[in-house]
Scaffold this motif. Structure first.
Motif, short mmCIF file in Angstrom:
data_model
loop_
_atom_site.label_atom_id
_atom_site.label_comp_id
_atom_site.label_asym_id
_atom_site.label_seq_id
_atom_site.Cartn_x
_atom_site.Cartn_y
_atom_site.Cartn_z
N GLU A 113 10.38 2.17 0.53
CA GLU A 113 10.20 2.48 1.96
C GLU A 113 8.78 2.94 2.26
O GLU A 113 8.19 2.54 3.27
N SER A 114 8.22 3.76 1.39
CA SER A 114 6.86 4.26 1.59
C SER A 114 5.84 3.13 1.51
O SER A 114 4.92 3.04 2.33
N VAL A 115 5.99 2.25 0.51
CA VAL A 115 5.07 1.11 0.37
C VAL A 115 5.15 0.22 1.61
O VAL A 115 4.12 -0.17 2.16
N HIS A 116 6.35 -0.09 2.07
CA HIS A 116 6.50 -0.89 3.29
C HIS A 116 5.78 -0.24 4.47
O HIS A 116 5.05 -0.91 5.21
N MET A 117 5.98 1.07 4.63
CA MET A 117 5.39 1.80 5.75
C MET A 117 3.85 1.78 5.69
O MET A 117 3.19 1.51 6.68
N VAL A 118 3.31 2.04 4.51
CA VAL A 118 1.85 2.10 4.37
C VAL A 118 1.24 0.72 4.58
O VAL A 118 0.22 0.58 5.27
N LEU A 119 1.82 -0.32 4.01
CA LEU A 119 1.29 -1.67 4.20
C LEU A 119 1.29 -2.04 5.68
O LEU A 119 0.31 -2.59 6.19
N LYS A 120 2.37 -1.73 6.37
CA LYS A 120 2.45 -2.03 7.81
C LYS A 120 1.39 -1.26 8.58
O LYS A 120 0.69 -1.82 9.42
N LYS A 121 1.26 0.03 8.28
CA LYS A 121 0.28 0.88 8.97
C LYS A 121 -1.15 0.39 8.74
O LYS A 121 -2.00 0.47 9.62
N GLU A 122 -1.42 -0.12 7.52
CA GLU A 122 -2.75 -0.60 7.18
C GLU A 122 -3.00 -2.05 7.61
O GLU A 122 -4.07 -2.59 7.38
N GLY A 123 -1.99 -2.69 8.20
CA GLY A 123 -2.15 -4.06 8.68
C GLY A 123 -2.16 -5.12 7.58
O GLY A 123 -2.76 -6.18 7.73
N ILE A 124 -1.48 -4.83 6.46
CA ILE A 124 -1.44 -5.76 5.33
C ILE A 124 -0.11 -6.51 5.34
O ILE A 124 0.95 -5.88 5.36
N ARG A 125 -0.18 -7.83 5.32
CA ARG A 125 1.01 -8.67 5.36
C ARG A 125 1.66 -8.72 3.99
O ARG A 125 1.02 -9.08 3.00
N LEU A 126 2.96 -8.38 3.93
CA LEU A 126 3.73 -8.44 2.69
C LEU A 126 4.33 -9.83 2.58
O LEU A 126 5.17 -10.22 3.39
N LEU A 127 3.87 -10.60 1.57
CA LEU A 127 4.32 -11.97 1.41
C LEU A 127 5.63 -12.08 0.65
O LEU A 127 6.50 -12.88 1.01
N ARG A 128 5.76 -11.32 -0.43
CA ARG A 128 6.96 -11.41 -1.27
C ARG A 128 7.22 -10.06 -1.92
O ARG A 128 6.30 -9.28 -2.14
N GLU A 129 8.49 -9.86 -2.27
CA GLU A 129 8.85 -8.65 -3.00
C GLU A 129 10.05 -8.93 -3.90
O GLU A 129 10.88 -9.78 -3.61
N GLU A 130 10.08 -8.20 -4.99
CA GLU A 130 11.20 -8.22 -5.94
C GLU A 130 11.43 -6.75 -6.26
O GLU A 130 10.80 -6.18 -7.16
#
Length: 160
Positions: A113-130
């Motif tokens: 949850e924290s990684v998702h939040m920080v990436l979104k806040k920093e404007g970084i697009r999450l392409l894939r996750e496992e």
């Protein structure tokens, strides 16, 4: 020959052009792969905990918030542009059953949850996750093409 750099726990490494970043034993920890395809700059950070709650901690890569931000800062210093950087993540497993309502058992989910939040806040697009599950992972990330691979005991390799 393809250079392999090992990323330890609470650590970050970067490679440009050619080379593979690898981190082992991603249980509740998360490996975050950040990539700018235009300059073929790859970075991997291995975080342990969701948030850095103390000012002045000497290990920013241990935490999702400060680890991601510091990695982005260093990538930009090497010529990456924020608008081109993408992310792939792996880890965040629930490795142990913990009785009661303790937060220790949920650390993997809190990291996700924290990684998702920080990436979104920093404007970084999450392409894939496992993420999630109950198994540890080894994560490899190729600077030449931005491809990630995940290896887990007794399971087929996953392309990230």
């Amino acid at each position: 020959m393809d250079e392999k750099l090992t990323v330890g726990i609470a650590d970050m490494k970067m490679v440009k052009g050619e080379g593979t970043l690898i981190t082992y034993a991603l249980g509740s920890c998360i490996g975050i792969c950040l990539y700018d395809p235009a300059v073929r700059l790859a970075a991997m950070v291995h975080i342990m905990l969701p948030l850095n709650m103390e000012a002045g901690r000497k290990t920013p890569m241990k935490y999702a918030d400060t680890g991601i931000r510091e990695t982005l800062r260093q990538m930009e210093a090497q010529g990456a542009l924020r608008g081109r950087i993408t992310a792939k993540i792996a880890g965040g497993a629930k490795m142990f059953e913990v009785g009661g309502n303790g937060l220790l058992g949920a650390i993997g989910q809190r990291n996700i949850e924290s990684v998702h939040m920080v990436l979104k806040k920093e404007g970084i697009r999450l392409l894939r996750e496992e993420v999630g599950g109950t198994v540890a992972r080894t994560l490899l990330f190729d600077a030449a093409n931005g491809q990630g691979r995940i290896r887990s005991y007794g399971k087929p390799e996953v392309i990230l």
